[in-house]
Scaffold this active site. Structure first.
Site, PDB file in Angstrom:
ATOM      1  N   ASP A 101     -32.436  17.553   2.725  1.00  0.00           N
ATOM      2  CA  ASP A 101     -32.521  18.900   2.187  1.00  0.00           C
ATOM      3  C   ASP A 101     -31.109  19.485   2.325  1.00  0.00           C
ATOM      4  O   ASP A 101     -30.296  18.965   3.101  1.00  0.00           O
ATOM      5  CB  ASP A 101     -33.541  19.693   3.017  1.00  0.00           C
ATOM      6  CG  ASP A 101     -33.491  21.174   2.718  1.00  0.00           C
ATOM      7  OD1 ASP A 101     -33.521  21.530   1.524  1.00  0.00           O
ATOM      8  OD2 ASP A 101     -33.403  21.984   3.662  1.00  0.00           O
ATOM      9  N   VAL A 102     -30.819  20.555   1.622  1.00  0.00           N
ATOM     10  CA  VAL A 102     -29.458  21.107   1.669  1.00  0.00           C
ATOM     11  C   VAL A 102     -29.395  22.426   2.439  1.00  0.00           C
ATOM     12  O   VAL A 102     -28.759  22.524   3.486  1.00  0.00           O
ATOM     13  CB  VAL A 102     -28.865  21.254   0.244  1.00  0.00           C
ATOM     14  CG1 VAL A 102     -27.479  21.903   0.304  1.00  0.00           C
ATOM     15  CG2 VAL A 102     -28.778  19.880  -0.429  1.00  0.00           C
ATOM     16  N   ASP A 103     -30.070  23.463   1.943  1.00  0.00           N
ATOM     17  CA  ASP A 103     -29.988  24.783   2.579  1.00  0.00           C
ATOM     18  C   ASP A 103     -30.559  24.754   3.999  1.00  0.00           C
ATOM     19  O   ASP A 103     -31.666  24.254   4.227  1.00  0.00           O
ATOM     20  CB  ASP A 103     -30.766  25.819   1.759  1.00  0.00           C
ATOM     21  CG  ASP A 103     -30.142  26.057   0.399  1.00  0.00           C
ATOM     22  OD1 ASP A 103     -28.919  25.905   0.281  1.00  0.00           O
ATOM     23  OD2 ASP A 103     -30.872  26.384  -0.551  1.00  0.00           O
ATOM     24  N   SER A 154     -32.794  19.324  -3.250  1.00  0.00           N
ATOM     25  CA  SER A 154     -32.754  20.742  -2.880  1.00  0.00           C
ATOM     26  C   SER A 154     -33.549  21.617  -3.832  1.00  0.00           C
ATOM     27  O   SER A 154     -33.535  21.400  -5.040  1.00  0.00           O
ATOM     28  CB  SER A 154     -31.289  21.202  -2.882  1.00  0.00           C
ATOM     29  OG  SER A 154     -31.209  22.588  -2.659  1.00  0.00           O
ATOM     30  N   ASP A 197     -35.358  21.102   7.124  1.00  0.00           N
ATOM     31  CA  ASP A 197     -35.809  22.154   8.042  1.00  0.00           C
ATOM     32  C   ASP A 197     -37.102  22.832   7.618  1.00  0.00           C
ATOM     33  O   ASP A 197     -37.728  23.518   8.411  1.00  0.00           O
ATOM     34  CB  ASP A 197     -34.718  23.237   8.143  1.00  0.00           C
ATOM     35  CG  ASP A 197     -34.568  23.984   6.819  1.00  0.00           C
ATOM     36  OD1 ASP A 197     -35.047  25.130   6.716  1.00  0.00           O
ATOM     37  OD2 ASP A 197     -34.012  23.418   5.869  1.00  0.00           O
TER      38      ASP A 197
END
Length: 226
Positions: free
Chosen positions: A20-22, A109, A179
């Site tokens: 995941d990115v953010d 993402s 997350d």
């Protein structure tokens, strides 16, 4: 659910690792940063929290937030120039280590491709390994919506991308790291999920995964056991 030792073993032998990115690869939530930059930060941050908690569908949350932000192409470009995404400590070393072991690394993402591509470039991840939402703009640069056909625009979209990758590349072992609730939901089809709490802790994710880490150093240490 896989046990802690099974998850670690799958991570060590994984053919592909999806991040995941953010709030995982980068310290911030891209959509919240964009909202702040456009002067509507507080309203959008609250909506992001609800989306991450899984209390509304992802597409609804994305549509609602973007209809408040209504960013122009110029604003997005200026955000990336003035406030480039901040990489989480240790991610560069981890991705380099995975690449050295010939593990394929992907970024999946619910954020925006224009921002995620910038992150991918910093990590030497090829752009065809990036799956994210596309903002649309009119010819004059004004906001025109987002591409609703991208799998990442849907709840369950990250899982769809992983299924697609398994089919396309023939991967048997794919690990998802992230997350949020949308990351956890991608396992299955991911072989294992690793929860990341280095930037923000989401209790409903922490409680439901067998391996929860708060730094990428923990993952790097596991790779070094090989």
């Amino acid at each position: 659910m896989t046990t802690l030792s099974q998850t670690k073993e799958i991570f060590r032998i994984a053919e592909a690792v999806c991040f995941d990115v953010d709030s995982t690869v980068i310290k911030e939530e891209g959509i919240d940063e964009l909202a702040k930059f456009c002067g509507v930060g507080d309203a959008v941050t609250e909506m992001t929290r609800k989306a991450m908690g899984g209390s509304v569908t992802f597409k609804t949350a994305l549509t609602d937030r973007l209809s408040i932000i209504r960013c122009s192409r110029e604003q997005v470009n200026k955000l990336i120039t003035d406030h480039p995404p901040q990489l989480t400590a240790g991610i560069k070393e981890l991705v380099d280590s995975l690449h050295q072991r010939n593990v394929k690394v992907f970024l999946i993402s619910g954020g925006f491709r224009c921002i995620v591509e910038h992150v991918a470039a910093q990590l030497n991840i090829p752009l065809h390994h990036v799956y994210a939402n596309r903002l649309k703009f009119y010819f004059n640069g004004e906001y025109a919506g987002f591409d609703e056909n991208q799998p990442t625009a849907e709840s369950g979209g990250k899982g769809k991308v992983i299924s697609m990758l398994k089919e396309q590349y023939g991967f048997k072992t794919v690990v998802m790291i992230g997350d949020g609730a949308t990351d956890l939901e991608a396992c299955p089809p991911a072989s294992a999920f690793i929860g990341f709490g280095g930037n923000v802790t989401r209790p409903q994710v922490k409680e439901r995964c067998s391996w929860y880490v708060t730094s990428f150093g923990e993952l790097l240490k596991e790779l070094e056991k090989i």
